[in-house]
Write a protein that holds these residues in place. Structure first.
Motif, PDB file in Angstrom:
ATOM      1  N   PRO A  48       0.836  -1.205   0.000  1.00 16.71           N
ATOM      2  CA  PRO A  48       0.000   0.000   0.000  1.00 16.71           C
ATOM      3  C   PRO A  48       0.868   1.252   0.000  1.00 16.71           C
ATOM      4  N   ILE A  49       0.257   2.389   0.304  1.00 15.47           N
ATOM      5  CA  ILE A  49       0.990   3.657   0.357  1.00 15.47           C
ATOM      6  C   ILE A  49       2.105   3.530   1.403  1.00 15.47           C
ATOM      7  N   ASN A  50       3.248   4.168   1.122  1.00 15.21           N
ATOM      8  CA  ASN A  50       4.420   4.150   1.986  1.00 15.21           C
ATOM      9  C   ASN A  50       5.056   2.755   2.119  1.00 15.21           C
ATOM     10  N   SER A  51       4.861   1.901   1.117  1.00 17.58           N
ATOM     11  CA  SER A  51       5.492   0.581   1.080  1.00 17.58           C
ATOM     12  C   SER A  51       5.971   0.287  -0.326  1.00 17.58           C
ATOM     13  N   LEU A  52       7.044  -0.486  -0.429  1.00 19.75           N
ATOM     14  CA  LEU A  52       7.450  -0.986  -1.741  1.00 19.75           C
ATOM     15  C   LEU A  52       8.045  -2.369  -1.568  1.00 19.75           C
ATOM     16  N   TYR A  53       7.946  -3.155  -2.650  1.00 21.44           N
ATOM     17  CA  TYR A  53       8.407  -4.540  -2.648  1.00 21.44           C
ATOM     18  C   TYR A  53       9.213  -4.796  -3.908  1.00 21.44           C
ATOM     19  N   HIS A  54      10.303  -5.516  -3.745  1.00 23.56           N
ATOM     20  CA  HIS A  54      11.144  -5.901  -4.881  1.00 23.56           C
ATOM     21  C   HIS A  54      11.303  -7.413  -4.823  1.00 23.56           C
ATOM     22  N   THR A  55      10.662  -8.128  -5.769  1.00 24.62           N
ATOM     23  CA  THR A  55      10.744  -9.579  -5.836  1.00 24.62           C
ATOM     24  C   THR A  55      11.594  -9.952  -7.040  1.00 24.62           C
ATOM     25  N   PHE A  56      12.582 -10.822  -6.822  1.00 27.96           N
ATOM     26  CA  PHE A  56      13.489 -11.184  -7.907  1.00 27.96           C
ATOM     27  C   PHE A  56      14.151 -12.530  -7.631  1.00 27.96           C
ATOM     28  N   THR A  57      14.662 -13.135  -8.699  1.00 28.34           N
ATOM     29  CA  THR A  57      15.433 -14.368  -8.600  1.00 28.34           C
ATOM     30  C   THR A  57      16.893 -13.968  -8.431  1.00 28.34           C
ATOM     31  N   VAL A  58      17.509 -14.440  -7.368  1.00 27.96           N
ATOM     32  CA  VAL A  58      18.822 -13.986  -6.948  1.00 27.96           C
ATOM     33  C   VAL A  58      19.941 -14.582  -7.808  1.00 27.96           C
ATOM     34  N   THR A  59      20.904 -13.718  -8.183  1.00 26.51           N
ATOM     35  CA  THR A  59      22.172 -14.151  -8.769  1.00 26.51           C
ATOM     36  C   THR A  59      23.284 -13.638  -7.852  1.00 26.51           C
ATOM     37  N   SER A  60      24.483 -14.112  -8.083  1.00 25.88           N
ATOM     38  CA  SER A  60      25.588 -13.661  -7.233  1.00 25.88           C
ATOM     39  C   SER A  60      25.817 -12.158  -7.361  1.00 25.88           C
ATOM     40  N   ALA A  61      25.434 -11.575  -8.485  1.00 30.97           N
ATOM     41  CA  ALA A  61      25.597 -10.127  -8.682  1.00 30.97           C
ATOM     42  C   ALA A  61      24.697  -9.312  -7.755  1.00 30.97           C
ATOM     43  N   ASP A  62      23.682  -9.943  -7.170  1.00 32.01           N
ATOM     44  CA  ASP A  62      22.765  -9.237  -6.268  1.00 32.01           C
ATOM     45  C   ASP A  62      23.302  -9.119  -4.850  1.00 32.01           C
ATOM     46  N   ALA A  63      24.428  -9.764  -4.551  1.00 32.42           N
ATOM     47  CA  ALA A  63      24.996  -9.691  -3.201  1.00 32.42           C
ATOM     48  C   ALA A  63      25.383  -8.252  -2.884  1.00 32.42           C
ATOM     49  N   GLY A  64      25.247  -7.895  -1.638  1.00 37.06           N
ATOM     50  CA  GLY A  64      25.629  -6.550  -1.221  1.00 37.06           C
ATOM     51  C   GLY A  64      24.759  -6.062  -0.081  1.00 37.06           C
ATOM     52  N   TRP A  65      24.863  -4.781   0.168  1.00 35.08           N
ATOM     53  CA  TRP A  65      24.100  -4.123   1.232  1.00 35.08           C
ATOM     54  C   TRP A  65      22.922  -3.384   0.618  1.00 35.08           C
ATOM     55  N   TYR A  66      21.742  -3.537   1.201  1.00 34.68           N
ATOM     56  CA  TYR A  66      20.531  -2.867   0.715  1.00 34.68           C
ATOM     57  C   TYR A  66      20.056  -1.865   1.750  1.00 34.68           C
ATOM     58  N   VAL A  67      19.523  -0.747   1.251  1.00 32.38           N
ATOM     59  CA  VAL A  67      19.021   0.310   2.119  1.00 32.38           C
ATOM     60  C   VAL A  67      17.822   0.973   1.434  1.00 32.38           C
ATOM     61  N   CYS A  68      16.850   1.370   2.233  1.00 38.18           N
ATOM     62  CA  CYS A  68      15.691   2.107   1.718  1.00 38.18           C
ATOM     63  C   CYS A  68      15.800   3.563   2.149  1.00 38.18           C
ATOM     64  N   ARG A  69      15.372   4.442   1.254  1.00 38.17           N
ATOM     65  CA  ARG A  69      15.345   5.868   1.578  1.00 38.17           C
ATOM     66  C   ARG A  69      13.896   6.348   1.462  1.00 38.17           C
ATOM     67  N   ALA A  70      13.422   6.998   2.522  1.00 38.25           N
ATOM     68  CA  ALA A  70      12.097   7.619   2.513  1.00 38.25           C
ATOM     69  C   ALA A  70      12.300   9.129   2.430  1.00 38.25           C
ATOM     70  N   GLN A  71      11.559   9.763   1.511  1.00 41.16           N
ATOM     71  CA  GLN A  71      11.721  11.211   1.349  1.00 41.16           C
ATOM     72  C   GLN A  71      10.355  11.849   1.149  1.00 41.16           C
ATOM     73  N   ASN A  72      10.148  12.957   1.868  1.00 44.91           N
ATOM     74  CA  ASN A  72       8.947  13.761   1.664  1.00 44.91           C
ATOM     75  C   ASN A  72       9.321  15.230   1.850  1.00 44.91           C
ATOM     76  N   THR A  73       8.336  16.093   1.914  1.00 53.22           N
ATOM     77  CA  THR A  73       8.618  17.533   2.010  1.00 53.22           C
ATOM     78  C   THR A  73       9.285  17.906   3.337  1.00 53.22           C
ATOM     79  N   GLU A  74       9.240  17.024   4.325  1.00 54.68           N
ATOM     80  CA  GLU A  74       9.847  17.290   5.638  1.00 54.68           C
ATOM     81  C   GLU A  74      11.315  16.850   5.688  1.00 54.68           C
ATOM     82  N   GLY A  75      11.772  16.079   4.695  1.00 56.62           N
ATOM     83  CA  GLY A  75      13.161  15.622   4.688  1.00 56.62           C
ATOM     84  C   GLY A  75      13.276  14.185   4.200  1.00 56.62           C
ATOM     85  N   SER A  76      14.426  13.586   4.472  1.00 59.39           N
ATOM     86  CA  SER A  76      14.637  12.192   4.060  1.00 59.39           C
ATOM     87  C   SER A  76      15.369  11.440   5.154  1.00 59.39           C
TER      88      SER A  76
END
Length: 185
Positions: A48-76
């Protein structure tokens, strides 16, 4: 925090935020050069609003660190980073030779063959085989070492191959490396 997955698995990474006004969410992967790569919007689902989903089949290239950024008129604000560790069986297997630059060695000389491969986790078992005149003979060796050290005898003239396995599975065999044994004069 970290999650371990096996290459080929389908996973979902989700981001959720509570904010007013509504936030725009961005999912990023921090690559090995410590640069943020934004996951393209066409690969994301926002419900729903203020949510996101990323579904994928994993390869070794997908390894790493993941982070989400939320941004609105008040900041991020960024979420805590989460590490994705991708496990996969050995691949890109090859043999390197030390003790001879041209794969020719005299009887009594020393030669070391090293089985090189890309795997996560590291291989636990290495297998070596040799063939003469395109016939695999009964010589093979299973070991937990990637090096095969030989004190050369006439019978060692052959083509050698290696393979390896880890907790995920067995890898492909290397291309053959052929050793020529030179007679002493």
């Amino acid at each position: 925090m970290r999650s371990e997955v096996t290459e080929g698995q389908t996973i979902t990474i989700s981001c959720t935020v509570e904010s007013f006004p509504q936030s725009t969410l961005t999912l990023m992967r921090i690559n090995t050069n410590n640069q943020a790569e934004i996951i393209p919007e066409e690969n994301l689902y926002s419900r729903p609003i203020n949510s996101l989903y990323h579904t994928f089949t994993v390869t070794s290239a997908d390894a790493g660190w993941y982070v989400c950024r939320a941004q609105n008129t008040e900041g991020s604000k960024n979420s805590k980073q989460k590490e994705l560790v991708v496990k996969y069986k050995p691949r890109k297997t090859s043999i390197s030779v030390s003790g001879s630059s041209d794969n020719q060695v005299k009887v009594g000389g020393s030669l070391t063959l090293t089985c090189d491969t890309d795997a996560n986790p590291a291989p636990t078992t290495y297998s070596w085989s040799r063939s003469k005149n395109q016939q695999t003979d009964s010589w093979w060796k299973n070991t937990n070492r990637r090096e095969l050290s030989l004190t050369i005898q006439r019978a060692d003239e052959a083509c050698y191959r290696c393979s390896s396995s880890n907790l995920i599975g067995g890898g492909d065999k290397s291309q053959p490396v052929c050793i020529q044994v030179l007679s002493c004069l």
